[in-house]
Each structure stands twice: as structure tokens, then as C-alpha cells.
Scaffold this active site. Structure first.
Site, PDB file in Angstrom:
ATOM      1  N   SER A 290      -2.167   5.741   0.286  1.00  0.00           N
ATOM      2  CA  SER A 290      -2.721   6.265   1.536  1.00  0.00           C
ATOM      3  C   SER A 290      -2.112   5.527   2.738  1.00  0.00           C
ATOM      4  CB  SER A 290      -4.249   6.171   1.503  1.00  0.00           C
ATOM      5  OG  SER A 290      -4.823   6.866   2.588  1.00  0.00           O
ATOM      6  N   LEU A 291      -2.907   4.742   3.448  1.00  0.00           N
ATOM      7  CA  LEU A 291      -2.393   3.923   4.545  1.00  0.00           C
ATOM      8  C   LEU A 291      -1.179   3.101   4.108  1.00  0.00           C
ATOM      9  CD1 LEU A 291      -2.590   2.113   7.174  1.00  0.00           C
ATOM     10  CD2 LEU A 291      -4.183   0.722   5.853  1.00  0.00           C
TER      11      LEU A 291
ATOM     12  N   HIS B 117      -8.366  12.665   3.335  1.00  0.00           N
ATOM     13  CA  HIS B 117      -7.506  13.430   2.421  1.00  0.00           C
ATOM     14  C   HIS B 117      -8.156  14.754   2.001  1.00  0.00           C
ATOM     15  CE1 HIS B 117      -4.638  10.169   2.287  1.00  0.00           C
ATOM     16  NE2 HIS B 117      -5.631   9.332   2.085  1.00  0.00           N
TER      17      HIS B 117
ATOM     18  N   GLN C 145      -6.784   1.323   2.557  1.00  0.00           N
ATOM     19  CA  GLN C 145      -8.085   0.922   3.106  1.00  0.00           C
ATOM     20  C   GLN C 145      -9.027   0.482   1.986  1.00  0.00           C
ATOM     21  OE1 GLN C 145      -8.871   3.575   6.252  1.00  0.00           O
ATOM     22  NE2 GLN C 145     -10.886   2.809   6.721  1.00  0.00           N
TER      23      GLN C 145
ATOM     24  N   ARG D 261      -2.972   6.842  13.751  1.00  0.00           N
ATOM     25  CA  ARG D 261      -3.615   7.443  12.576  1.00  0.00           C
ATOM     26  C   ARG D 261      -5.085   7.043  12.506  1.00  0.00           C
ATOM     27  NH1 ARG D 261      -4.428   5.984   6.926  1.00  0.00           N
ATOM     28  NH2 ARG D 261      -3.854   7.682   5.492  1.00  0.00           N
TER      29      ARG D 261
ATOM     30  N   GLN E  56       0.054  14.184   4.256  1.00  0.00           N
ATOM     31  CA  GLN E  56      -0.772  13.217   3.528  1.00  0.00           C
ATOM     32  C   GLN E  56      -2.229  13.185   3.993  1.00  0.00           C
ATOM     33  OE1 GLN E  56      -1.720   9.325   4.369  1.00  0.00           O
ATOM     34  NE2 GLN E  56      -0.171   8.436   3.033  1.00  0.00           N
TER      35      GLN E  56
END
Length: 294
Positions: free
Chosen positions: A88-89, A195, A9, A113, A244
Site C-alpha cells: 500500500s503506502l 482500497h 500503514q 495521498r 492502487q
């Protein structure tokens, strides 16, 4: 060894993916398939939407995923990964590109998500801040000493660590980080404490979706965010993907491990060049590039 890396992101931009759509019939088919799966024409937002339109979580995450994954697919035989990782993503993009997830299942999980994270932000408001030029140990130590929830969230590169937590906690942490010698403690324009433990509601919701999704063994090792180690075993991959959302993105350590394991070049697949910059902060010598269709 060729490493392929996939952005997260923040890499979105207006017009993203339009060149792929116009140049490749395969890309057009995949984009139109995505519109059907998502139930709205995300291509309209990606190609013609404003930056503000693209900032909506339910748009941002699928848009970056689609740009990355469709680009990897359109590369065809030129895409021969020997190791992959995503920020991440981007870990979901890496899993699809390496064959661990189908395109359809990957997109459905990313959409789930994004929605779960949006809901978690409403349940538990929070924020994040980038801490510049302070060593990891000092940042971790300050986080642990605070009474509010504040944790290291993104180990982006040496000297750049993003923290995540409650608004009050992040405000207090920024003051203490600056006092401890940080060059900057910059609050980020984000809608939640990604996170961090404040994403627990999203983790629970996404866990159910991941458990019910079929995963395959990837064609190469996938270096996962939670511990920066390479995995090919399906059960380990699923477990790490679930962890995660509330755990940190260990990107610095991921790049270090890939280099130790023989990575000679890093190709960023998707919008922007953010990850190439972070890789260069770990190793100036290693070759970096953006994936492009010929």
C-alpha cells in the site's frame, strides 16, 4: 536474488527513526529536509509523540515513508535491490528507494495521498475487517453478493484477507463470513474504506498530483500492488499507482511472483516486521530479515 520490501500503514511506533537521526548525519539532513517540505516538525511526533499522535493519517503515512526511505539511503552500498515491492503506502517507499521517484517528490506525493484519503473518509465513511482462515474465492463471492459496497482490499497472506466498504456492508459481511466458516471476522480500527471504490475522490485528487510528477526508470523491477506484476516502464508505474487507491493490495500474489522470479531473500526496510511474517506465511523456507545500519 535479493528482494526488498517496504511496510505500509500500521507499522508505526513511538520513537520510530530516532536511532537513524542520532547515528547518521545523512539521515539528520533528510529528516530536517522533510520537516521543511511538510511544514511541521514530523520528527517531533515520530520521536516523542504518543501512539495516538502517530495514528493521524497526515502523520502516519509520511512517518512510515520517511523511516523506510531514509533507512534505505543510509544503507548506502549495502542497499543493492534486484526487486522491490511495498504494501500500500510502502509502494511509494519502494519507488523512491529504487530511483523511480526523488525523495522530495515521493514525500510530497505521500503527503498529498494522506490528505486526499482523509478527505475521502469524511465524504464517504467506511471501514475494514480482517477475515481469517477463509479461502479467497469464498470471501470474494460473499462480497459480490452484498448490496452495499464491500470489496477485497488486502490479500495479505494465505488465510488472511482484509475487506473494505461501507460500515453497514462490513457488518453484514462479517456475519456472512463467520457463517461460511471464517475463524474470525475482525473489524479494524481504521477511519475509512481504503482500497475500495469509496476512495474514488482520493484517487482523482492523487491522480492529478501523480500525473504532474516526474518519474524515472527504476534500477530494478517494482512489483506493484494492483496486479502483483513487475514494472520498470514509467507510464505503467504511474497508471498502477493511481489505480492502487481504489484497487486491492495483492500482497500474497506479489510475494508468490517474486519467489517465482528468483527471490532468495526478503529484507524489510522500515518500521516493524509485519511483512516478514506475511512472507513466511507464503513460504516458510525463504530467508527474511530487517534492514539495519551497521
Amino acid at each position: 536474488m535479493k528482494a526488498y520490501i517496504f511496510p505500509g500503514q500500521g507499522a508505526q511506533f513511538s520513537g520510530m527513526g530516532k536511532d537513524l537521526y542520532e547515528q547518521s548525519e545523512q539521515a539528520r539532513e533528510l529528516f530536517e529536509q522533510a520537516n521543511g517540505i511538510l511544514g511541521f516538525r514530523i520528527t517531533d511526533v515520530m520521536f516523542d509523540g504518543t501512539e495516538e499522535d502517530l495514528k493521524q493519517t497526515n502523520v502516519t503515512q509520511p512517518a512510515i515513508f520517511l523511516h523506510s526511505v531514509i533507512l534505505a539511503k543510509v544503507l548506502g552500498d549495502d542497499f543493492k535491490p534486484e526487486m522491490v515491492a511495498g504494501h500500500s503506502l510502502g509502494e511509494f517507499s519502494a519507488l523512491v528507494a529504487s530511483g523511480a521517484l526523488s525523495f522530495e517528490d515521493g514525500l510530497r506525493l505521500v503527503a498529498a495521498r494522506a490528505n486526499a484519503m482523509q478527505k475521502a473518509c469524511e465524504i464517504q465513511p467506511g471501514t475494514m475487517a480482517a477475515i481469517l482462515a477463509l479461502d479467497d474465492f469464498t470471501v470474494e463471492d460473499i462480497c459480490q453478493r452484498l448490496t452495499d459496497v464491500v470489496v477485497p482490499a488486502n490479500y495479505n497472506c494465505p488465510g488472511q484477507l482484509v475487506i473494505s466498504g461501507t460500515v453497514a456492508g462490513i457488518d453484514a459481511a462479517c456475519i456472512k463470513m463467520t457463517e461460511a466458516g471464517a475463524k474470525r471476522a475482525l473489524k479494524l480500527n481504521v477511519g475509512g474504506a481504503f482500497h475500495s471504490p469509496l476512495m474514488e475522490a482520493a484517487r482523482v485528487e492523487l491522480e492529478a498530483a501523480i500525473v504532474n510528477t516526474e518519474f524515472n526508470q527504476p534500477v530494478c523491477p517494482v512489483y506493484q500492488n494492483i496486479d502483483a506484476k513487475p514494472y520498470t516502464d514509467v507510464e505503467h508505474i504511474k497508471h498502477n499507482l493511481i489505480a492502487q487507491l481504489t484497487g486491492p493490495v495483492r500482497w500474497t500474489q506479489t510475494v508468490e511472483h517474486m519467489l517465482q522470479d528468483g527471490a532468495t531473500s526478503f529484507t524489510e526496510v522500515g518500521p516493524g516486521k509485519v511483512l516478514q511474517g506475511l512472507v513466511k506465511k507464503v513460504s516458510r523456507e525463504v530467508e527474511t530479515a530487517s534492514a539495519i545500519i551497521q
